[in-house]
Design a protein around this motif. Sequence first.
Motif, PDB file in Angstrom:
ATOM      1  N   GLY B 456       1.015   0.576  -2.211  1.00  0.00           N
ATOM      2  CA  GLY B 456       1.974   1.485  -1.592  1.00  0.00           C
ATOM      3  C   GLY B 456       3.057   1.950  -2.526  1.00  0.00           C
ATOM      4  N   LYS B 457       3.608   1.058  -3.359  1.00  0.00           N
ATOM      5  CA  LYS B 457       4.768   1.412  -4.176  1.00  0.00           C
ATOM      6  C   LYS B 457       4.404   2.305  -5.337  1.00  0.00           C
ATOM      7  CE  LYS B 457       7.996  -2.241  -3.162  1.00  0.00           C
ATOM      8  NZ  LYS B 457       8.640  -3.453  -3.652  1.00  0.00           N
ATOM      9  N   SER B 458       3.115   2.511  -5.582  1.00  0.00           N
ATOM     10  CA  SER B 458       2.750   3.332  -6.719  1.00  0.00           C
ATOM     11  C   SER B 458       2.896   4.809  -6.407  1.00  0.00           C
ATOM     12  CB  SER B 458       1.319   3.026  -7.145  1.00  0.00           C
ATOM     13  OG  SER B 458       0.406   3.453  -6.138  1.00  0.00           O
ATOM     14  N   LEU B 459       3.181   5.130  -5.160  1.00  0.00           N
ATOM     15  CA  LEU B 459       3.237   6.534  -4.784  1.00  0.00           C
ATOM     16  C   LEU B 459       4.638   7.080  -5.018  1.00  0.00           C
ATOM     17  CD1 LEU B 459       1.265   6.218  -1.466  1.00  0.00           C
ATOM     18  CD2 LEU B 459       0.424   7.107  -3.620  1.00  0.00           C
ATOM     19  N   PRO B 460       4.786   8.215  -5.688  1.00  0.00           N
ATOM     20  CA  PRO B 460       6.114   8.778  -5.930  1.00  0.00           C
ATOM     21  C   PRO B 460       6.645   9.524  -4.712  1.00  0.00           C
ATOM     22  CG  PRO B 460       4.445  10.169  -6.906  1.00  0.00           C
ATOM     23  CD  PRO B 460       3.714   8.991  -6.331  1.00  0.00           C
ATOM     24  N   THR B 461       7.918   9.924  -4.762  1.00  0.00           N
ATOM     25  CA  THR B 461       8.474  10.700  -3.659  1.00  0.00           C
ATOM     26  C   THR B 461       7.917  12.108  -3.692  1.00  0.00           C
ATOM     27  OG1 THR B 461      10.334  11.373  -5.019  1.00  0.00           O
ATOM     28  CG2 THR B 461      10.624   9.422  -3.675  1.00  0.00           C
ATOM     29  N   SER B 462       8.021  12.739  -2.568  1.00  0.00           N
ATOM     30  CA  SER B 462       7.466  14.082  -2.470  1.00  0.00           C
ATOM     31  C   SER B 462       8.555  15.103  -2.706  1.00  0.00           C
ATOM     32  CB  SER B 462       6.870  14.285  -1.078  1.00  0.00           C
ATOM     33  OG  SER B 462       6.650  15.658  -0.862  1.00  0.00           O
ATOM     34  N   PRO B 463       8.425  15.899  -3.741  1.00  0.00           N
ATOM     35  CA  PRO B 463       9.441  16.937  -3.944  1.00  0.00           C
ATOM     36  C   PRO B 463       9.350  18.012  -2.876  1.00  0.00           C
ATOM     37  CG  PRO B 463       7.658  17.185  -5.531  1.00  0.00           C
ATOM     38  CD  PRO B 463       7.369  15.942  -4.756  1.00  0.00           C
ATOM     39  N   ALA B 464       8.194  18.172  -2.287  1.00  0.00           N
ATOM     40  CA  ALA B 464       8.017  19.237  -1.301  1.00  0.00           C
ATOM     41  C   ALA B 464       8.724  18.887   0.001  1.00  0.00           C
ATOM     42  CB  ALA B 464       6.530  19.478  -1.053  1.00  0.00           C
ATOM     43  N   THR B 465       8.514  17.676   0.447  1.00  0.00           N
ATOM     44  CA  THR B 465       9.052  17.317   1.755  1.00  0.00           C
ATOM     45  C   THR B 465      10.305  16.475   1.667  1.00  0.00           C
ATOM     46  OG1 THR B 465       7.766  15.286   1.901  1.00  0.00           O
ATOM     47  CG2 THR B 465       6.722  17.316   2.663  1.00  0.00           C
ATOM     48  N   GLY B 466      10.562  15.934   0.483  1.00  0.00           N
ATOM     49  CA  GLY B 466      11.724  15.058   0.367  1.00  0.00           C
ATOM     50  C   GLY B 466      11.477  13.693   0.964  1.00  0.00           C
ATOM     51  N   GLN B 467      10.235  13.425   1.352  1.00  0.00           N
ATOM     52  CA  GLN B 467       9.964  12.110   1.950  1.00  0.00           C
ATOM     53  C   GLN B 467       9.966  11.057   0.865  1.00  0.00           C
ATOM     54  OE1 GLN B 467       6.309  12.468   4.070  1.00  0.00           O
ATOM     55  NE2 GLN B 467       7.164  13.759   5.665  1.00  0.00           N
ATOM     56  N   PRO B 468      10.513   9.882   1.165  1.00  0.00           N
ATOM     57  CA  PRO B 468      10.588   8.826   0.158  1.00  0.00           C
ATOM     58  C   PRO B 468       9.229   8.210  -0.082  1.00  0.00           C
ATOM     59  CG  PRO B 468      11.404   8.037   2.249  1.00  0.00           C
ATOM     60  CD  PRO B 468      11.097   9.489   2.447  1.00  0.00           C
ATOM     61  N   ALA B 469       9.147   7.434  -1.102  1.00  0.00           N
ATOM     62  CA  ALA B 469       7.911   6.716  -1.374  1.00  0.00           C
ATOM     63  C   ALA B 469       7.558   5.887  -0.155  1.00  0.00           C
ATOM     64  CB  ALA B 469       8.095   5.816  -2.599  1.00  0.00           C
ATOM     65  N   PHE B 470       6.284   5.673   0.008  1.00  0.00           N
ATOM     66  CA  PHE B 470       5.816   5.013   1.214  1.00  0.00           C
ATOM     67  C   PHE B 470       6.485   3.646   1.328  1.00  0.00           C
ATOM     68  CE2 PHE B 470       2.934   2.947   4.118  1.00  0.00           C
ATOM     69  CZ  PHE B 470       2.683   3.969   5.025  1.00  0.00           C
ATOM     70  N   PRO B 471       7.123   3.377   2.416  1.00  0.00           N
ATOM     71  CA  PRO B 471       7.889   2.133   2.543  1.00  0.00           C
ATOM     72  C   PRO B 471       6.984   0.924   2.706  1.00  0.00           C
ATOM     73  CG  PRO B 471       7.971   3.364   4.590  1.00  0.00           C
ATOM     74  CD  PRO B 471       7.202   4.199   3.628  1.00  0.00           C
ATOM     75  N   GLY B 472       6.911   0.167   1.721  1.00  0.00           N
ATOM     76  CA  GLY B 472       6.117  -1.044   1.877  1.00  0.00           C
ATOM     77  C   GLY B 472       5.400  -1.380   0.609  1.00  0.00           C
ATOM     78  N   GLY B 473       5.253  -2.637   0.351  1.00  0.00           N
ATOM     79  CA  GLY B 473       4.527  -3.029  -0.840  1.00  0.00           C
ATOM     80  C   GLY B 473       3.074  -3.249  -0.529  1.00  0.00           C
ATOM     81  N   ASP B 474       2.690  -3.120   0.758  1.00  0.00           N
ATOM     82  CA  ASP B 474       1.297  -3.365   1.125  1.00  0.00           C
ATOM     83  C   ASP B 474       0.426  -2.224   0.607  1.00  0.00           C
ATOM     84  OD1 ASP B 474       2.330  -4.502   4.398  1.00  0.00           O
ATOM     85  OD2 ASP B 474       2.181  -5.552   2.480  1.00  0.00           O
ATOM     86  N   LYS B 475      -0.865  -2.501   0.650  1.00  0.00           N
ATOM     87  CA  LYS B 475      -1.810  -1.447   0.250  1.00  0.00           C
ATOM     88  C   LYS B 475      -1.886  -0.405   1.348  1.00  0.00           C
ATOM     89  CE  LYS B 475      -4.322  -4.115  -3.009  1.00  0.00           C
ATOM     90  NZ  LYS B 475      -5.463  -4.316  -3.767  1.00  0.00           N
ATOM     91  N   VAL B 476      -2.227   0.794   0.942  1.00  0.00           N
ATOM     92  CA  VAL B 476      -2.303   1.906   1.879  1.00  0.00           C
ATOM     93  C   VAL B 476      -3.600   2.661   1.640  1.00  0.00           C
ATOM     94  CG1 VAL B 476       0.199   2.172   2.059  1.00  0.00           C
ATOM     95  CG2 VAL B 476      -1.044   3.410   0.287  1.00  0.00           C
ATOM     96  N   ILE B 477      -3.966   3.450   2.668  1.00  0.00           N
ATOM     97  CA  ILE B 477      -5.131   4.320   2.538  1.00  0.00           C
ATOM     98  C   ILE B 477      -4.640   5.704   2.154  1.00  0.00           C
ATOM     99  CG2 ILE B 477      -7.005   5.459   3.775  1.00  0.00           C
ATOM    100  CD1 ILE B 477      -7.265   2.968   5.477  1.00  0.00           C
ATOM    101  N   VAL B 478      -5.232   6.256   1.141  1.00  0.00           N
ATOM    102  CA  VAL B 478      -4.847   7.590   0.671  1.00  0.00           C
ATOM    103  C   VAL B 478      -6.039   8.517   0.845  1.00  0.00           C
ATOM    104  CG1 VAL B 478      -4.053   8.932  -1.304  1.00  0.00           C
ATOM    105  CG2 VAL B 478      -3.248   6.593  -0.997  1.00  0.00           C
ATOM    106  N   ILE B 479      -5.788   9.644   1.529  1.00  0.00           N
ATOM    107  CA  ILE B 479      -6.801  10.682   1.696  1.00  0.00           C
ATOM    108  C   ILE B 479      -6.294  11.930   0.978  1.00  0.00           C
ATOM    109  CG2 ILE B 479      -8.213  12.001   3.315  1.00  0.00           C
ATOM    110  CD1 ILE B 479      -8.506   9.039   3.775  1.00  0.00           C
ATOM    111  N   GLN B 480      -7.141  12.532   0.167  1.00  0.00           N
ATOM    112  CA  GLN B 480      -6.749  13.773  -0.508  1.00  0.00           C
ATOM    113  C   GLN B 480      -7.757  14.865  -0.179  1.00  0.00           C
ATOM    114  OE1 GLN B 480      -6.227  12.642  -4.687  1.00  0.00           O
ATOM    115  NE2 GLN B 480      -4.037  12.928  -4.419  1.00  0.00           N
ATOM    116  N   VAL B 481      -7.215  16.007   0.248  1.00  0.00           N
ATOM    117  CA  VAL B 481      -8.042  17.183   0.521  1.00  0.00           C
ATOM    118  C   VAL B 481      -7.619  18.255  -0.476  1.00  0.00           C
ATOM    119  CG1 VAL B 481      -8.673  18.919   2.215  1.00  0.00           C
ATOM    120  CG2 VAL B 481      -8.182  16.582   2.965  1.00  0.00           C
ATOM    121  N   THR B 482      -8.530  18.596  -1.358  1.00  0.00           N
ATOM    122  CA  THR B 482      -8.191  19.575  -2.396  1.00  0.00           C
ATOM    123  C   THR B 482      -9.086  20.799  -2.278  1.00  0.00           C
ATOM    124  OG1 THR B 482      -9.695  18.607  -4.008  1.00  0.00           O
ATOM    125  CG2 THR B 482      -7.451  17.739  -3.950  1.00  0.00           C
ATOM    126  N   ASP B 483      -8.552  21.922  -2.734  1.00  0.00           N
ATOM    127  CA  ASP B 483      -9.359  23.147  -2.752  1.00  0.00           C
ATOM    128  C   ASP B 483      -9.234  23.799  -4.110  1.00  0.00           C
ATOM    129  OD1 ASP B 483      -7.112  25.110  -2.850  1.00  0.00           O
ATOM    130  OD2 ASP B 483      -6.671  24.325  -0.871  1.00  0.00           O
TER     131      ASP B 483
END
Lengths: 123, 548
Positions: B456-483
Amino acid sequence: MTKKVFIVDDEVSFTRMLKANLERTGLYSVTTENDPMVALEAAKSFQPDVMFLDVMMPGMEGGELAALMREDKMLSDVPIVFMTAIVTKEETGDTVGEIGGNMFLAKPVKLQDVLDAIQKVIS
Amino acid sequence: MFFLLLGDAFANGKEDVSLTQAQLDWLKDHPVVRVAYDPAFPPVEFTAEVNTYQGMAADYLEIISSVLGIQFEIVHPQTWEDALDLIRERKVDMLSAVARTAQREDYMVFTEPYLKLPAVVITARTDVDDWSMENLLQMKIAVVSDYAWDDWIMESYPEALLIRTPNIVSGLETVSFGAADAMIGDLATTSFFIGQSGITNLRVARQIDQSLDLSIGVRSDMAILRDIFDRVLEAISEERREAIKSGWIQLESPAWWKNPVFLWWASGIILLFVVIILAVSIWNRTLQHRVEVRTQQLRDTQARLLQAAKLESVGRLAAGVAHEVKNPLAILQMGLDFVRPDVEMKEPCRETIDDMQNAIDRASSIIHGLLDFSREEKLVLEPVDLNQVIQRSLQLVRHELSRQGVEARTELADSLPEIDGDSDKLQQVFINLFMNALHAMKGEGVLTVRSSVEPGKSLPTSPATGQPAFPGGDKVIVIQVTDSGPGIPEDKLDKLFDPFFTTKPVGEGTGLGLSITHNIVELHQGLIRFSNRPEGGACATLVFCLSR
């Protein structure tokens, strides 16, 4: 023999158009009521085979009117289909759906949806 | 011979002095007695202001004068040596404070000592522990020339190495500078001069047994005067003596601000103040930093609350508009259904009927979107495999993808942990993202979906939304949809989740899809952000916490 359809909706244009559509099929005799406060007596007088009730109406909601009709011995067994603008087609299913044991049609209803609903409840 | 009691002369005491007639007659014949003194022997006696005789000895003479009814004529010598010369030559009758020595007994007689001053060894040396006379005699000793110490040492210890100085200050300086190892003197006068001179490296090595006993010295042909003085001195009470001593011995105490104890405490207090000031300063800086961080957090929270309030008010508006618009739409639909059978056979009319029906359907779709947006989402939670939801969603849009010539690729984790979620709502999210990617590409392109498990902590903050890094040191599921589309303009990145914001042409979108998607993801305690890929195209990243 034509089936009797009773429609309660506060939109005058809507009930007039729906009545015209249903009667033009030659299969139904339609009575409409735009004031839910007098709809119970009108239904008892008409003795329909199926009733279409709008949900959001001034004075009395469709659900409350349906409860009164269920308590009346003359109307308790008449199937009721609700029509309302506050549900989506997804919530009701493709055309006619059920929510909480009651049949719903999502506005804007198409004539074919109404015809399918009548066939379903009467059969 | 009779004795006359002179009791009234003592103003404060009750002592009585009895003199013989011969003594009284002598006093009557000698109403004035000439006195010489040591001009530089404070606090015993000294010349204060110009020709002003002061000191403990002077106080005693005042008492004697009032008792005997005689006057003392003070002769002010320049030095102690001059004073000794004066009495030796009988130019004065007495010395007010003088120590008895064998040499002086040639020309003076002495009263009993009335002042006894402890004698000390003064030194600047810190490397000597043994200050016995035996050891002291191996050192250079400073003494004031013609002082009793000079005579006493010469008489007792002729082998001593003496450095004679003209006065006490000079003697102290000699020791302070290291020219002499020590100085012998009385505690009172040496302390007085140490305090006055500001010499700070001197200390009392030890007190010696020999004390400085001071008497009144009278010229040897006036022994009767000596006897008279003895009677008066004997009558002076101990209280009176202490009063005189305490009145002058304070002068020999060092200034309070030179007191080592005071200096130690002052240093300690100052050091404590410095430490406190430093600590407060550091604390203030830490607090300031914390305040800045907390203020920024509050600003972020305020922004999110504003966004939520905006969405909520839009939602309420949407529900009201949906309801009010649907009824007229229902009328239009009924009307169209009514006229359709009559006009459907005529070709131009049929096209018109179709257009009207499409318009009603499109309006109805918009209304449905508004209702979805206004609805307070209630999730139906169950264990959900996101890989399966992705696969199902891709299946639902596959027709659209192939119709447009877009290739769909998946790079899904082999084993994705389940999360608590509403599979239908999540499907809606992925369909929305896939359709947005499809519309962005407008033709051939590649849609890629990836899933993985990451810290979880490896994720940076989002400049687009201003949301902070994912709160938690636990593992998280990441889904990416790219075009492989043109990407998202940088100035639009922070508006993507605003309701009714759309980059599509008019009529091709309600602008509510991403708002609803964002809402659903947040309800799942996840986050979503958009970014542009370096190689081109946009990337939607979704992060979900693993179920506990």
